[in-house]
Each structure stands twice: as C-alpha cells, then as structure tokens.
Design a protein around this motif. Structure first.
Motif, PDB file in Angstrom:
ATOM      1  N   GLU A  33       0.710  -1.062  -0.122  1.00 30.10           N
ATOM      2  CA  GLU A  33      -0.024  -0.025  -0.162  1.00 30.10           C
ATOM      3  C   GLU A  33       0.870   1.357   0.005  1.00 30.10           C
ATOM      4  OE1 GLU A  33      -2.718  -0.090   3.286  1.00 30.10           O
ATOM      5  OE2 GLU A  33      -3.178  -2.031   2.902  1.00 30.10           O
ATOM      6  N   GLY A  35       0.293   5.879   0.058  1.00 33.77           N
ATOM      7  CA  GLY A  35      -0.333   7.048  -0.144  1.00 33.77           C
ATOM      8  C   GLY A  35       0.205   7.904   0.847  1.00 33.77           C
ATOM      9  N   ILE A 123      -8.540   0.876  -2.511  1.00 32.89           N
ATOM     10  CA  ILE A 123      -8.359   2.192  -1.659  1.00 32.89           C
ATOM     11  C   ILE A 123      -8.186   1.821  -0.147  1.00 32.89           C
ATOM     12  CG2 ILE A 123      -9.081   4.549  -0.937  1.00 32.89           C
ATOM     13  CD1 ILE A 123      -7.783   4.486  -3.574  1.00 32.89           C
ATOM     14  N   VAL A 150      -4.545   7.638   3.656  1.00 31.79           N
ATOM     15  CA  VAL A 150      -5.296   7.404   2.348  1.00 31.79           C
ATOM     16  C   VAL A 150      -4.352   6.630   1.568  1.00 31.79           C
ATOM     17  CG1 VAL A 150      -6.532   8.191   0.312  1.00 31.79           C
ATOM     18  CG2 VAL A 150      -7.015   9.213   2.334  1.00 31.79           C
ATOM     19  N   TYR A 152      -3.325   3.541  -1.785  1.00 26.22           N
ATOM     20  CA  TYR A 152      -3.690   2.836  -3.033  1.00 26.22           C
ATOM     21  C   TYR A 152      -3.241   1.466  -2.562  1.00 26.22           C
ATOM     22  CZ  TYR A 152      -3.667   0.722  -7.441  1.00 26.22           C
ATOM     23  OH  TYR A 152      -3.957  -0.042  -8.382  1.00 26.22           O
TER      24      TYR A 152
END
Length: 156
Positions: A33, A35, A123, A150, A152
C-alpha cells in the motif's frame, strides 16, 4: 564542542544511508500500500505513507515527511487483525522515529489504528494515534500524534 558535532554529523550520515538502503530494499521487494498520511507527523502535517508486508499478521508501516526538515517514522505493526469480515482491520505497532533538522530528534513511537479496505476499489482509509517518546536531543513525551491515512492497495 565542534568536534562532538562533527562526529555526530558523520554518525547521522551513516545512519541515514543505512536506513535509506533498508527502506529502499523493502520498498522494491513487496510494497502493498502506498499513499499519504495527514495529521501530526514527525516532520510536518503530510507524509508519504507506505505499508510493507512481513507476514500474515505483521507489517512495516513507514512514513517520510518533508517540512522544515525531514521526518521518518518506521513502525513494525506486530498485531494486525480483521474485525468484521475482511474490510475492517486494527493494528498496534512500535518503532523508531527521527526528525532531521535543528534541533535533531530521535526516539521511539507507538501506534494504534483502525483501517477500512474497500472491496470494489483498491483504496484503504485509516485513522491512527502515535504517541512518541523523544530520547535525543531532549527527553520528552508527545501524545498528540493523530493522523488520517489514504492509501492505494497494490495487487487487490
């Protein structure tokens, strides 16, 4: 005094180089992940936020922020469990943090958080709290490290 500062700067350069190699290796190997994190961070109010898997129930949670200096948080989340189904997860972690500027800060940081992974889009949204104990330059406790993430999610 000047000699002590020169030795400290050389040590910091070596430490940063080793840390960059370790983080680069982890990032290139299995990033899951990536972000941003908003909130009270070790270097400003916004950071690049990444999650790297180290097993089924553990992971590395890293942040790099740029403001008046550079802040680096590197946490090992040693509990990572789903709550209801697979969408909600909670995690607890601990690790070092560093603030590179004048004054220089080095210490330990904890983390407890909750995140939601959307099933239909890649997300993840999360909130966390990161209390910190500064050891170098001064010894101090900071309890206001709330943040919003937040990210991805790769490979979903």
């Amino acid at each position: 005094m000047i000699i002590k500062l020169k030795i400290m700067k050389k040590t910091m350069v070596k430490f940063i180089a080793v840390l960059a190699i370790v983080i680069g290796g982890v990032v290139s190997s299995n990033a899951q992940e990536l972000g941003v994190r908003f909130g009270d961070i070790s270097g400003g109010n916004v950071a690049i936020d990444g999650i790297f898997s180290t097993g089924q129930f553990s992971r590395i949670h890293a942040d790099v922020s740029f403001g008046d200096g550079v802040g680096i948080d590197l946490l090992w989340d040693f509990l990572y469990r789903p709550l209801s189904g697979e969408a909600f997860n909670w995690y607890v972690g601990v690790g070092p943090y560093m603030w590179i500027d004048d004054p220089f800060w080095l210490g330990a940081i904890g983390e407890i958080g909750l995140e939601y992974h959307f099933n239909s889009i890649p997300i993840a949204l999360g909130v966390d709290w990161r209390p910190a104990l500064s050891i170098i330059e001064d010894t101090d406790f900071h309890a206001k490290g709330f943040g919003f993430n937040v990210r991805y999610v790769f490979g979903q």
